[in-house]
Design an enzyme around this catalytic site. Structure first.
Site, short mmCIF file in Angstrom:
data_model
loop_
_atom_site.label_atom_id
_atom_site.label_comp_id
_atom_site.label_asym_id
_atom_site.label_seq_id
_atom_site.Cartn_x
_atom_site.Cartn_y
_atom_site.Cartn_z
CD GLU A 34 -3.69 -9.42 5.34
OE1 GLU A 34 -3.67 -8.53 6.31
OE2 GLU A 34 -2.92 -9.38 4.15
CG ASP B 185 -6.79 -6.80 4.35
OD1 ASP B 185 -7.83 -6.34 3.61
OD2 ASP B 185 -5.48 -6.63 4.30
CG HIS C 158 -1.97 -0.92 1.26
ND1 HIS C 158 -3.02 -1.08 0.31
CD2 HIS C 158 -1.88 -2.25 2.04
CE1 HIS C 158 -3.81 -2.30 0.60
NE2 HIS C 158 -3.16 -2.88 1.36
C1 3PY Z 1 -4.12 -5.23 8.07
O1 3PY Z 1 -4.79 -4.80 9.10
O2 3PY Z 1 -4.89 -5.82 6.99
C2 3PY Z 1 -2.77 -5.07 7.77
O3 3PY Z 1 -2.48 -5.48 6.77
C3 3PY Z 1 -2.17 -4.19 8.44
O4 3PY Z 1 -0.93 -3.81 8.15
MG MG Z 2 -3.72 -6.39 5.60
#
Ligand code: 3PY
Ligand code: MG
Length: 266
Positions: free
Chosen positions: A157, A183, A53
């Site tokens: 995630e 995520d 990002h």
């Molecule tokens: C998330 O919270 O999805 C991340 O990748 C944080 O770095």
């Molecule tokens: Mg993430």
């Protein structure tokens, strides 16, 4: 008396994890090495150069890694995707660790380890004319041995990843399972509600479940509200905020403070 600064190498991190310590870093979205160096000089243990990002090109990576090392922090690169050529580029630049988003299966985790290590642990592409090998100044065999000491970090995630988390955590060659709350919140149907009790329960529960597998646990924070609870659940690697976010907050606090301080005199 000032505490001596840890040397913040992968080996030093492993020792500190074994001693029950936590390490702290921040994500870098910008390409100015001054932020990497400043974060390090300010006492953070690591920086995560974010190419998922953030803006860093492969050429920027070199200067960002250099700057983190000059300041004494471990440079970690978050690659944009789980692709061997991205992991290789980060490690060739001499990053001390790679952080890979969206790992949701054993096959994904094995692909990370395969890309991050030379044989016999993996099949990382071989070149000894890269920065990590001091452009050939390091004797080849010394380089190949030293290069095996990197931190591999996988993001857990998503729902699928939660279900496969025990098997992912058992994959050899993976050091840290990093729970990505943003995520994950989306995947659990509460997008952006990272402070939701369901999230606290999911993150702490997962940490407690994975800890006995011998992996280090990590997560992202942008306030300290849950830090003590997460540390208590066994999380030891914390990515806190981002360069631009920290700068934004510092400017917002400063602007409010300046206005408040000047107000009685107007
Ligand atoms: C998330 O919270 O999805 C991340 O990748 C944080 O770095
Ligand atoms: Mg993430």
């Amino acid at each position: 008396m000032e505490m001596p600064k840890p040397d913040n190498t992968p080996r030093d991190f492993r020792q500190r994890f074994a001693d029950g310590e936590c390490v702290f870093g921040t994500f870098l979205k910008t390409t100015d090495p001054a932020f990497a160096e400043t974060a390090a000089l300010a006492g953070l243990d690591f920086v995560i150069i974010d190419t998922e990002h953030g803006l860093a090109s492969p050429a920027d990576l070199h200067n960002l890694v250099r700057a983190a090392q000059a300041g004494g922090a471990l440079p970690v690169v978050r690659v944009a995707a789980n692709r061997p050529e991205l992991i290789q580029t980060a490690l060739d630049a001499a990053a001390g660790g790679v952080q890979v988003p969206g790992v949701s299966s054993v096959a994904d985790a094995r692909a990370v380890a395969r890309a991050a290590y030379f044989s016999p642990k993996g099949q990382r592409g071989v070149c000894r004319y890269v920065r990590a090998a001091r452009y050939s100044a390091t004797p080849a065999q010394d380089y190949f041995a030293a290069a095996q000491d990197v931190l591999t970090i996988v993001h857990i995630e998503g729902k699928e990843a939660l279900e496969a988390a025990d098997e992912i955590a058992a994959v050899e060659g993976i050091d840290i399972c990093f729970i990505g709350p943003w995520d994950l919140s989306q995947s659990l149907g509460i997008p952006g509600e990272v402070g939701h009790p369901k999230m606290l329960e999911a993150i702490s529960g997962l940490a407690r479940r994975l800890r006995p597998k011998g992996k280090i646990l990590g997560t992202f924070l942008d306030d300290t509200g849950n830090l003590a609870a997460f540390a208590e659940a066994g999380i030891q690697y914390f990515g806190y905020g981002t360069d631009v976010g920290l700068f934004h907050d510092a400017c917002a606090n400063l602007a409010a403070d300046l206005r408040k301080t000047a107000a009685p005199n107007r």
